[in-house]
Design a protein around this motif. Structure first.
Motif, mmCIF file in Angstrom:
data_model
loop_
_atom_site.group_PDB
_atom_site.id
_atom_site.type_symbol
_atom_site.label_atom_id
_atom_site.label_comp_id
_atom_site.label_asym_id
_atom_site.label_seq_id
_atom_site.Cartn_x
_atom_site.Cartn_y
_atom_site.Cartn_z
ATOM 1 N N PRO A 60 -5.360 17.766 5.085
ATOM 2 C CA PRO A 60 -4.869 16.389 4.950
ATOM 3 C C PRO A 60 -3.475 16.181 5.558
ATOM 4 C CG PRO A 60 -5.131 17.437 2.795
ATOM 5 C CD PRO A 60 -5.693 18.384 3.795
ATOM 6 N N ASP A 61 -2.688 17.251 5.647
ATOM 7 C CA ASP A 61 -1.353 17.088 6.248
ATOM 8 C C ASP A 61 -1.414 17.060 7.778
ATOM 9 O OD1 ASP A 61 -2.081 19.736 6.516
ATOM 10 O OD2 ASP A 61 -0.150 20.560 5.849
ATOM 11 N N MET A 62 -2.626 17.127 8.323
ATOM 12 C CA MET A 62 -2.786 17.051 9.788
ATOM 13 C C MET A 62 -3.254 15.670 10.238
ATOM 14 S SD MET A 62 -4.599 20.726 10.404
ATOM 15 C CE MET A 62 -4.613 20.676 12.194
ATOM 16 N N ILE A 63 -3.309 14.713 9.301
ATOM 17 C CA ILE A 63 -3.814 13.377 9.647
ATOM 18 C C ILE A 63 -2.682 12.352 9.606
ATOM 19 C CG2 ILE A 63 -5.344 11.488 8.932
ATOM 20 C CD1 ILE A 63 -7.074 13.756 9.726
ATOM 21 N N PHE A 64 -2.561 11.575 10.683
ATOM 22 C CA PHE A 64 -1.667 10.417 10.717
ATOM 23 C C PHE A 64 -2.534 9.188 10.961
ATOM 24 C CE2 PHE A 64 0.707 7.234 13.114
ATOM 25 C CZ PHE A 64 1.783 7.020 12.263
ATOM 26 N N PRO A 77 0.835 -1.221 0.000
ATOM 27 C CA PRO A 77 0.000 0.000 0.000
ATOM 28 C C PRO A 77 0.866 1.265 0.000
ATOM 29 C CG PRO A 77 0.096 -0.956 2.208
ATOM 30 C CD PRO A 77 0.860 -1.889 1.316
ATOM 31 N N ASP A 78 0.228 2.383 -0.292
ATOM 32 C CA ASP A 78 0.903 3.684 -0.173
ATOM 33 C C ASP A 78 1.360 3.855 1.281
ATOM 34 O OD1 ASP A 78 1.629 6.331 0.063
ATOM 35 O OD2 ASP A 78 -0.355 7.149 -0.457
ATOM 36 N N PRO A 79 2.649 4.024 1.542
ATOM 37 C CA PRO A 79 3.110 4.145 2.934
ATOM 38 C C PRO A 79 2.433 5.300 3.669
ATOM 39 C CG PRO A 79 4.980 4.074 1.405
ATOM 40 C CD PRO A 79 3.734 4.142 0.572
ATOM 41 N N LEU A 80 2.070 6.350 2.944
ATOM 42 C CA LEU A 80 1.463 7.509 3.602
ATOM 43 C C LEU A 80 -0.070 7.515 3.488
ATOM 44 C CD1 LEU A 80 4.020 10.320 2.674
ATOM 45 C CD2 LEU A 80 3.888 8.926 4.743
ATOM 46 N N GLN A 81 -0.625 6.515 2.871
ATOM 47 C CA GLN A 81 -2.093 6.384 2.781
ATOM 48 C C GLN A 81 -2.742 7.729 2.417
ATOM 49 O OE1 GLN A 81 -3.819 3.847 2.589
ATOM 50 N NE2 GLN A 81 -2.729 2.163 3.547
ATOM 51 N N ARG A 82 -2.241 8.319 1.308
ATOM 52 C CA ARG A 82 -2.689 9.683 0.988
ATOM 53 C C ARG A 82 -4.185 9.793 0.721
ATOM 54 N NH1 ARG A 82 3.191 10.769 -1.132
ATOM 55 N NH2 ARG A 82 3.095 8.510 -1.089
ATOM 56 N N GLU A 83 -4.728 8.826 -0.039
ATOM 57 C CA GLU A 83 -6.159 8.900 -0.370
ATOM 58 C C GLU A 83 -7.002 8.788 0.923
ATOM 59 O OE1 GLU A 83 -7.428 5.804 -3.027
ATOM 60 O OE2 GLU A 83 -9.446 6.679 -3.259
ATOM 61 N N LEU A 84 -6.621 7.829 1.769
ATOM 62 C CA LEU A 84 -7.350 7.628 3.018
ATOM 63 C C LEU A 84 -7.231 8.845 3.937
ATOM 64 C CD1 LEU A 84 -8.894 5.882 5.031
ATOM 65 C CD2 LEU A 84 -6.727 4.800 5.667
ATOM 66 N N ARG A 85 -6.030 9.387 4.028
ATOM 67 C CA ARG A 85 -5.851 10.569 4.894
ATOM 68 C C ARG A 85 -6.685 11.737 4.372
ATOM 69 N NH1 ARG A 85 0.422 10.679 7.086
ATOM 70 N NH2 ARG A 85 0.549 8.454 7.567
ATOM 71 N N GLY A 86 -6.793 11.839 3.043
ATOM 72 C CA GLY A 86 -7.620 12.903 2.456
ATOM 73 C C GLY A 86 -9.082 12.733 2.881
#
Ligand code: PMP
Length: 347
Positions: free
Chosen positions: A71-75, A52-61
């Motif tokens: 989105p840059d505030m989500i871990f 998977p995307d290591p940063l899970q960008r779609e999910l974090r969005g």
């Protein structure tokens, strides 16, 4: 700016980097020793053979849109339990630093401290399970994180938003507000929007409760973007799986499920409060903004055993302050009726 919260060991740390975290796009992917030909099972039409995307960008969005933050505030983590452990690991030097929490509360804060060889201090909620009025965030200078849980597990009450925000006045502390149950408070006490203006505030959330997805193991925190970047630096590279993010994205696309689940639980919780009050062995029921009730019984052990005999499992707590209490999760109407049926038979 946030570097002072990070333990010195991690300053200038070199994280693991996959080839794909450097090069985002490619058609022929021969960089990660995966099986290019496919996978024996798939989920929602997607093969499972790729990392998977290591940063899970779609999910974090999607989580950011839900929480109303950038989105840059989500871990994202494997449950909020993983996020708790990573926060302790990121900020506390083993054998030297400590965390604090307001108890009685979720047991994992002290376990995470113990696992990381960190001391933990219970600052104790007051008699009504609120942050003591005079408390002004004075902690030992080695205390790195102050955990408060709102709505609090196992008492169920929501902490006052202002009481939590006051804790952030100590600039040397990270204040972690665990809001695992916040959806059940129906808009009250939510601290997500306060993170942008309080850089030392972190809000923890999860899909395990109101979203009905405890099995997929997805938790997240809302934090200052620099803290998110630090957590990304120390997490295991692919902590959140494609199965998990696929299921979470599916759920987040339609909020009607969570809305109606919350409505049902809140109605059922208040119905149960009424029913439980009529039993003579129930001496008190704490206020709750969560999906459970903390109930004081005379003969709590006997009640626990009688329920267990009928295959109904509830939660006893070891804290002396909660002697005589059982925490009852609000289930379906028929599950709740089954519980009351057992209580009726106890004389
Ligand atoms: N915080 C609180 C207050 C909890 O009660 C729980 C689960 N019992 C968690 C965090 C952890 O949730 P998860 O790891 O499933 O996201």
């Amino acid at each position: 700016m946030m570097e002072r919260f990070i333990r010195p060991h991690f300053r200038g740390f070199t994280p693991y980097q996959s080839a794909r975290s450097l090069v985002l796009k490619g058609e022929i992917l021969l960089d990660a020793n995966e099986l290019s030909s496919g996978s024996p099972v798939s989920f929602a039409g997607r093969g499972m053979n790729r990392y998977p995307d290591p940063l899970q960008r779609e999910l974090r969005g999607a989580l950011a849109a839900y929480a109303g933050v950038g989105p840059d505030m989500i871990f994202t983590g494997v449950g909020s339990d993983e996020v708790i452990d990573l926060l302790v690991r990121l900020t506390c030097t083993p054998g030297r630093d400590s965390i604090a929490f307001f108890g009685p509360t979720y047991g994992l804060y002290s376990v995470a401290a113990n696992v990381n060889d960190i001391a933990a201090t219970d600052l104790e909620l007051d008699d009504s399970f609120n942050i003591p009025p005079g408390y002004n965030a004075e902690c030992s200078s080695n205390t790195r994180i102050l955990f408060c849980c709102s709505p609090n597990n196992p008492t169920g009450n929501l902490l006052k938003r202002d009481d939590v925000l006051k804790l952030t006045a100590n600039p040397d502390l990270l204040v972690v507000a665990d809001q695992a149950y916040i959806e059940f408070a129906e808009g009250r006490g939510d601290l997500a929007a306060d993170v942008a203006s309080h850089p030392n505030l972190i809000v923890l959330r999860t899909l395990s409760k109101a979203w009905g997805l405890a099995g997929i193991r997805l938790g997240y925190c809302i934090a200052h973007p620099e803290l998110v970047a630090c957590l990304d630096m120390i997490k295991s590279p692919y902590n959140v799986s494609s199965l998990t993010s696929g299921a979470a994205l599916g759920a987040l696309a339609d909020r009607s499920f969570v809305r109606s689940a919350v409505q049902q639980i809140v109605a059922e919780r208040e119905r149960m409060r009424g029913l439980l009050q009529s039993f003579p062995m129930v001496t008190r029921i704490e206020p709750s903004d969560a999906n459970f009730l903390l109930v004081h019984f005379t003969g709590a052990n006997r009640v626990f055993d009688a329920l267990l005999k009928e295959n109904i499992v509830v939660r006893k707590r070891p804290e002396p302050r909660l002697n005589g209490c059982l925490r009852l999760t609000i289930g379906t109407r028929s599950e709740n009726d089954a519980l009351c049926g057992v209580l009726e038979k106890i004389v």
